[in-house]
Design a protein around this motif. Structure first.
Motif, PDB file in Angstrom:
ATOM      1  N   ASN A 152       0.844  -1.183   0.000  1.00 39.72           N
ATOM      2  CA  ASN A 152       0.000   0.000   0.000  1.00 39.72           C
ATOM      3  C   ASN A 152       0.882   1.237   0.000  1.00 39.72           C
ATOM      4  O   ASN A 152       1.535   1.546   0.991  1.00 39.72           O
ATOM      5  CB  ASN A 152      -0.916  -0.025   1.230  1.00 39.72           C
ATOM      6  N   ASP A 185     -10.326  -4.325  -5.151  1.00 37.32           N
ATOM      7  CA  ASP A 185      -9.916  -2.922  -5.091  1.00 37.32           C
ATOM      8  C   ASP A 185     -10.417  -2.139  -6.304  1.00 37.32           C
ATOM      9  O   ASP A 185     -10.736  -0.957  -6.197  1.00 37.32           O
ATOM     10  CB  ASP A 185      -8.387  -2.795  -4.949  1.00 37.32           C
ATOM     11  N   THR A 221      -2.163  -2.491  -5.079  1.00 36.52           N
ATOM     12  CA  THR A 221      -3.596  -2.318  -5.335  1.00 36.52           C
ATOM     13  C   THR A 221      -3.883  -0.882  -5.743  1.00 36.52           C
ATOM     14  O   THR A 221      -3.048   0.000  -5.558  1.00 36.52           O
ATOM     15  CB  THR A 221      -4.407  -2.653  -4.063  1.00 36.52           C
ATOM     16  N   GLU A 239      -5.199  -0.818   0.722  1.00 31.54           N
ATOM     17  CA  GLU A 239      -5.741  -2.163   0.922  1.00 31.54           C
ATOM     18  C   GLU A 239      -4.877  -2.904   1.921  1.00 31.54           C
ATOM     19  O   GLU A 239      -3.665  -2.676   2.013  1.00 31.54           O
ATOM     20  CB  GLU A 239      -5.740  -2.922  -0.410  1.00 31.54           C
TER      21      GLU A 239
END
Ligand SMILES: *[C@@H]1O[C@H](CO)[C@@H](O)[C@H](O)[C@H]1NC(C)=O
Ligand SMILES: *[C@@H]1O[C@H](CO)[C@@H](O)[C@H](O)[C@H]1NC(C)=O
Ligand SMILES: *[C@@H]1O[C@H](CO)[C@@H](O)[C@H](O)[C@H]1NC(C)=O
Ligand SMILES: *[C@@H]1O[C@H](CO)[C@@H](O)[C@H](O)[C@H]1NC(C)=O
Ligand SMILES: *[C@@H]1O[C@H](CO)[C@@H](O)[C@H](O)[C@H]1NC(C)=O
Ligand SMILES: *[C@@H]1O[C@H](CO)[C@@H](O)[C@H](O)[C@H]1NC(C)=O
Ligand SMILES: *[C@@H]1O[C@H](CO)[C@@H](O)[C@H](O)[C@H]1NC(C)=O
Ligand SMILES: *[C@@H]1O[C@H](CO)[C@@H](O)[C@H](O)[C@H]1NC(C)=O
Ligand SMILES: *[C@@H]1O[C@H](CO)[C@@H](O)[C@H](O)[C@H]1NC(C)=O
Length: 751
Positions: A357, A410, A435, A439
């Motif tokens: 992320n 996502d 993503t 996420e």
């Protein structure tokens, strides 16, 4: 292409079905619309052949079987003639049949579509930044990468400090769209689009990111402060940062056709590359109907080692691919770093998930809901897993959404204006993925806790933090990495070796986005990817590193050195060496392996005779004018018939006991006057005897032969995996070979 993402995994089956649809080629002239590309493989280039004579012979064969000169000319796609002999043409099935069995033809088979399947990884395998290098030789080594092209402008490919291009280089650099040319680091770039998988014949540029990633993993320059938006920060470098790269673009939008792949091999071998790296998958079959097996065979003959990804279809047995014995087949292992993405809930609970992320939260907390609470009751689909179309935009917009399972939701959540996704899954929990929005994938237990919290309050909140790195116990084999045993040559253990392939930071193409999705606006020159695709170039580089100290070694000797010095996996794996082969590479140790198991070209021919390939076909394969006869070679002896650095017995059952003999010859590659003793480790119920168990060597280069006799009693077990080893030791070296006994039966309806 063989990088992984969870979405890809789920849609794999669907994609395979789509790929099976034949590509219609050529003009509409006489059945041309229903002709399909076939590869006609004709072994080695005949002695005394010229470019024209070879092309003529291809055309004559084609015209004879089609029965019309004009149509034959239109049907021809490509003549392979530099490094081996053969051609590709659009054929009707009956024309393909007509070619089979003709003089000089080994095999005729339809072209299939295949899939493409580091900051810290090199430190982890014992090659720190300051490792001893033979730079003068290393900078003459050329690694050929067959992949999706290259993004030369990535910092990994800067050529600062590089000397002139090695004089042995015979390749070229094709220019084209978004590709202005090569430099002293990337010295060659070509593309093959013979089946028009891309609508335009464009250029060697990488618009996917995969080829840039694999090429920079192998031989990228040293780049300080590399990261993906701060995630995975460190110094990025290839295994042999002084080596040169030649790229052969044979994959287009994640598909690689056999026709292009074979053309890539044909060119790379003739261009003068030293090592070939192929992170492309495809089911293995008969060696001479498998383009990667064919290409790598001719590479081996020219003393070029081919490293191949073993596939991403694990953790099931019988999934390993690219298994020809002259290939180095690579499994994906972990490094000691993992990516952790923390989630904090409004009730104070903090949970750790995995993902990559890159987004930092802008607020302290966000409203949180779940798929089942956000369901749009008027639609179909399973809202608890947040299926596309099952959620109500009103309920998702501005919220973090919890979804059961992970299958790339996502995209759905991002499209509905959601700000984050918390999912839960126990599958592939060892692998982190990039993503579109913030996420984190939790384990199922923690996922339940999130769901429970959401149900317990009217205004649940949560925040997903940016990913950080943490340590983990390693190495282990990634869950997605394909497993043995293989079904082609049942007594050759595959995979051969493991290398880091889990969450690898390396160069990337700005023409793609971080997730590969066109709506993702993040474009970078580094990215974190996972797959046996990422492991394969680590082995190509390790081989190049060994070669820089041992320039005269054959591919088999280099592979042996890498295998016998590999680090065994630390974490118990129920499939033992069927997951990891001999273990994780240790390139520095491999420079001084003590002894090597070498294999000559003619031993491979004997092996093929033993495997049932007939003299006629092997004769064509060698390109020799003399009539070839299997009985003229020293016969391949023993259970496996090859001087392989590992030993493997695969039996359907052991109702009449286990009995195998492996004949081996080792070559001393170190000091004079040394004595090696065999140290055996035998699993329960198996006896392993090494005869003789002491080997004395005088000179460097001396060879000694021995045999390993493996015996076990009868058993009615239908499945058993037993792992032992034989290790030769002198005062300095340990030369280890795994011995793996597998009892079981391949179920076609299963796996
Ligand atoms: C060798 O095998 C090919 C098929 O692979 C067959 O057409 C040919 O007749 C065989 N030759 C001999 C001598 O058995
Ligand atoms: C060249 O790059 C631009 C973006 O920079 C892209 O829109 C275009 O499609 C690329 N062309 C090819 C042939 O890759
Ligand atoms: C929705 O998916 C969950 C998780 O996979 C499953 O347990 C449930 O049965 C599914 N519901 C429906 C209606 O299919
Ligand atoms: C719910 O689904 C219906 C039918 O597909 C659609 O028209 C409607 O816009 C959806 N409602 C929301 C809030 O997304
Ligand atoms: C939360 O509520 C949903 C229905 O809204 C239900 O399907 C789910 O099982 C509940 N979760 C827990 C952990 O109780
Ligand atoms: C909802 O949030 C408000 C503050 O935003 C808080 O005062 C209230 O207690 C919360 N209600 C519940 C049921 O948690
Ligand atoms: C191959 O050699 C063996 C023994 O030398 C001989 O018996 C056999 O006829 C030969 N086969 C062919 C096809 O020439
Ligand atoms: C055991 O395996 C052999 C082949 O390896 C096969 O011929 C035989 O039928 C098998 N026996 C049983 C009992 O399955
Ligand atoms: C190896 O042994 C031979 C004969 O015993 C001797 O002549 C030679 O010097 C020895 N070499 C080394 C490096 O010890």
């Amino acid at each position: 292409m063989w990088k992984m993402n969870r979405v890809l995994l789920l849609f794999l089956l669907v994609k395979l079905l789509v790929f099976a649809v034949p590509i219609h080629g050529g003009s509409s002239l006489d059945h041309n619309d229903i002709r399909k590309p076939y590869i006609v493989y004709m072994g080695d280039v005949p002695e005394e052949a010229t470019k024209t004579s070879v092309e003529h012979s291809h055309h004559d064969l084609l015209a004879a079987v089609i029965g019309d000169e004009e149509i034959a000319r239109g049907a021809m796609i490509y003549s392979y003639r530099k490094s081996f002999n053969g051609f590709t043409a659009n054929l009707l099935p009956e024309e393909a049949d007509g070619l089979r069995g003709r003089d000089g033809i080994i095999s005729v088979f339809p072209s299939r579509k295949r899939k493409l399947l580091t900051t810290r990884s090199w430190d982890f395998v014992g090659m720190p930044l300051g490792v001893k290098r033979n730079v003068a030789v290393e900078s003459d080594i050329i690694i050929g990468v067959l992949d999706s092209g290259i993004y030369v402008d990535a910092p990994s490919f800067r050529d600062t400090g590089f000397g002139p291009i090695p004089s042995k280089w015979k390749g070229k650099c094709s220019k084209g769209a978004n590709f202005t040319g090569c430099n002293r680091k990337v010295i060659g770039a070509r593309y093959f689009n013979l089946e028009h998988l891309s609508p335009v014949d464009s250029s060697p540029v990488d618009d996917d990111g995969h080829g840039t990633h694999t090429a920079s993993t192998a031989a990228g320059a040293i780049v300080k402060d590399a990261s993906l938006y701060g995630v995975g920060a460190g110094t990025a470098r290839g295994g042999v940062p002084s080596a040169r790269i030649a790229i052969y673009k044979v994959c287009w939008t994640e598909m690689c056709s056999d026709v292009d792949l074979l053309a890539g091999f044909d060119a790379a071998i003739a261009d003068g590359v030293d090592i070939i790296s192929v992170s492309i998958g495809g089911p293995s079959g008969d060696y001479f109907k498998d383009t990667i097996a064919i290409g790598s065979f001719h590479a081996m003959k020219k003393s070029i080692l081919t490293s191949c990804a073993g596939g991403n279809s694990g953790p099931t047995e019988y999934t390993i691919e690219n298994v020809a014995p002259w290939i180095t087949t690579v499994a994906a292992s972990s490094t000691n770093r993992k990516f952790v993405t923390k989630v904090k809930l409004g009730n104070g609970l903090t949970l750790s998930g995995s993902s990559i992320n890159t987004f930092s939260p802008k607020k302290t907390m966000y409203p949180l809901t779940s798929g089942s609470k956000a369901a749009n009751s008027t639609t179909y689909g399973n809202a608890s897993v947040c299926d596309d179309g099952s959620l109500s935009e009103d309920m998702v917009k501005g919220r973090v959404v919890y979804c059961w399972d992970y299958s790339g939701q996502d995209y759905t959540i991002a499209n509905l204006g959601g700000v984050g996704l918390i999912s839960s899954s126990d599958i592939m929990s060892d692998t982190a993925f990039t993503t579109m929005i913030a996420e984190s994938t939790l384990n199922i237990k923690d996922g339940r806790a999130v769901d429970k919290y959401i149900n317990s309050t009217k205004n649940a909140t949560a925040v997903i933090y940016k990913t950080t790195s943490a340590k983990r116990i390693a190495p282990f084999i990634a869950s997605f990495s394909s497993r043995g045993p293989q079904i082609i040559s049942r007594h050759i253990l595959k995979p051969d070796i493991a290398a880091p392939g889990l969450d690898i930071l390396a160069g990337y193409s700005k023409l793609s986005s971080v997730t590969g999705d066109p709506t993702d606006t993040r474009h970078t020159t580094f990215n974190i990817l996972s797959g046996t695709s990422m492991a394969c170039p680590h082995v190509a580089a390790a081989a190049a590193y060994v070669k820089s100290f041992r320039p005269s070694w054959s591919p088999a000797a280099i592979k042996s050195a890498l295998m016998t010095t590999a680090t065994p996996m630390r974490i118990d794996d129920r499939l033992h060496e069927l997951s990891a082969g001999s273990g994780q590479i240790n390139p520095v140790k491999a420079v001084h392996p003590g002894l090597v198991y070498d294999i000559t070209y003619s031993s491979y021919l004997s092996f093929l005779c033993k495997e049932g390939y007939n003299s006629t076909d092997i004769g064509i394969l060698t390109g020799s004018k003399k009539k070839f006869n299997c009985s003229s070679l020293k016969p391949a002896k023993g259970t496996d018939g090859l001087n392989y650095p590992s030993m493997h017995i695969q039996l359907e059952n052991a109702t009449s006991g286990i009995s195998a003999v492996f004949y081996r010859t080792v070559t001393n590659v170190e000091a004079q006057n040394t004595t090696y003793k065999a140290v055996v480790s035998a699993p329960k119920g198996i006896s392993i005897e090494v005869i003789p168990d002491v080997l004395k060597f005088g000179n460097n280069g001396q060879r000694r032969s021995f045999k390993v006799v493996v015996k076990g009693s009868r058993t009615t077990k239908t499945r058993d995996i037993m792992s032992g080893s034989v290790e030769w030791r002198d005062s300095k070296h340990r030369v280890k070979s795994p011995i793996l006994v597998y009892i079981g039966r391949y179920m076609y309806e299963g796996s």
